[in-house]
Scaffold this motif. Structure first.
Motif: not given
Length: 311
Positions: A223, A156, A220, A216-217
Motif C-alpha cells: 500500500s 491501497e 498492505s 490486509a496483513q
C-alpha cells in the motif's frame, strides 16, 4: 522515430521495453538530450492494456519526449516484487543508454495507469530500499525516477472495492462480453445469479501475492500511501469521483501523505468518468464512454507540472 523491442532480462524475451525514440535529426535540435516517459499500462497485473500503451507513448512523443512502454510481469509471474524489479531495471537501462539514445538522465518520468499507476507509485516510494539495489546489483540513483504520473492508480492493498463488479451483462451474452474484453482478462469473469461479474480486483490481489486473499496483513506492505517518506519522488495524481473500481479516496490518501512530508505533488479530481480513461480521447478510447473532453486536459496539465518540476 526508432521502434525497438528491448528485452530487459537475459534469457527472457517476454518482459520488454517498446521504444518510441525520436530521431536525432541534423536539421533541427541535433544531439538534443530529451526527457523520457516510461509508460506503465494498467490491467490488474493480469495483462498490460494496449489502450494505455502506444497511444500514450505517441502523445508524449508528440510533445518532444522519448517514450517507452514497459510490458512488465503479469499473471502468475506478477508475484511481488517482480513487476517492481522489472520497472526499476527498465529505468536503469534508460540511464545506461542515455548517451546513445539522447536521453536526459535527470528527466525520466514513469507514467502509470491503474495497476500500472500502483507500479509507478512503488517506483516513487521504494527506489531507496537497499534490497532493491542489492537485487539489481546497482546503485539506487541509477534506477530512481525523477517524477511519476499516477493515473487513477491502485494505491491501497487490499483495494477498498473488493467485490466482483456486476457488469449488467446477462449470462446469455457471455461470449460477446469475452470478445469485447479480450482473452487475457477472461480469468476475471464470474457468473452470479445469471449475470456476468468481473473480479479484476480479486485476480489482481491473487497475482500480487500468489494466492487468494483479501486480508490486509497479506497485501498492505504494498500500500503505497503507507510508504510515502521524505524521499518519495514528486508525483502528479489524477482520478475521477465516479471511478467504479478504485475509489478516489485512495489517491487522496497518497496525496495527503505527500503533503504531510512536504513533497512536490499535484492532484486533480475530475467530477465524472469511468475507470480506464487513458488519454480520454478517441485515440485511446475502446468505446464512446472513454472519450471525455473535460478529463482529457489531464495530459496537458501533467506536462505543465513536469516542466516546472524538471526546471
Amino acid at each position: 522515430m526508432i521502434f525497438k523491442n528491448i528485452p530487459i532480462w537475459e534469457n527472457n524475451n517476454n518482459i520488454i521495453l517498446q521504444s518510441y525514440l525520436l530521431n536525432n535529426s541534423t536539421e533541427f535540435n541535433q544531439n538534443l538530450k530529451r526527457p523520457v516517459a516510461l509508460v506503465l499500462p494498467g490491467g490488474g497485473y493480469i495483462t498490460t492494456s494496449d489502450r494505455e500503451a502506444e497511444g500514450v507513448a505517441l502523445a508524449f512523443a508528440s510533445r518532444g519526449y522519448h517514450a517507452f512502454v514497459l510490458r512488465y510481469s503479469c499473471g502468475e509471474k506478477a508475484l511481488m516484487p517482480q513487476p517492481i524489479l522489472d520497472a526499476f531495471k527498465a529505468i536503469s537501462i534508460l540511464r545506461k543508454n542515455a548517451e546513445e539514445w539522447y536521453i536526459d538522465p535527470n528527466r525520466i518520468v514513469a507514467c502509470g495507469f491503474s495497476a500500472g499507476g500502483h507500479l509507478a507509485s512503488c517506483l516513487a516510494t521504494m527506489w531507496n530500499k537497499p534490497e532493491i539495489a542489492e537485487n539489481l546489483g546497482c546503485h539506487s540513483e541509477s534506477f530512481k525516477p525523477n517524477a511519476v504520473i499516477l493515473s487513477y492508480p491502485v494505491i491501497e492493498l487490499p483495494n477498498p472495492i473488493n467485490e466482483p463488479i456486476n457488469t449488467g451483462v446477462p449470462e446469455a451474452a457471455l461470449e460477446q462480453f469475452k470478445e469485447n474484453i479480450g482473452s487475457s482478462l477472461e480469468e476475471a469473469i464470474l457468473i452470479k445469479n445469471g449475470m456476468v461479474h468481473f473480479d479484476i480486483i480479486g485476480e489482481m490481489h491473487k497475482n500480487i501475492i500468489g494466492r487468494d486473499s483479501k486480508a490486509a496483513q497479506d497485501l498492505s506492505s504494498y500500500s503505497t500511501n503507507l510508504l510515502v517518506s521524505k524521499d518519495t519522488v514528486p508525483s502528479f495524481v489524477w482520478t475521477t469521483a465516479t471511478d467504479e473500481l478504485i475509489p478516489a479516496s485512495s489517491s487522496m490518501k497518497y496525496v495527503q501523505a505527500m503533503l504531510e512530508h512536504g513533497i512536490n505533488v499535484e492532484f486533480h479530481l475530475f467530477v465524472k468518468g469511468p475507470h480506464g480513461l487513458s488519454l480520454a480521447t478517441d485515440l485511446t478510447a475502446g468505446s464512446p464512454d472513454f472519450i471525455n473532453k473535460e478529463v482529457s486536459v489531464w495530459f496537458d496539465m501533467s506536462l505543465a507540472w513536469l516542466a516546472k518540476t524538471f526546471g
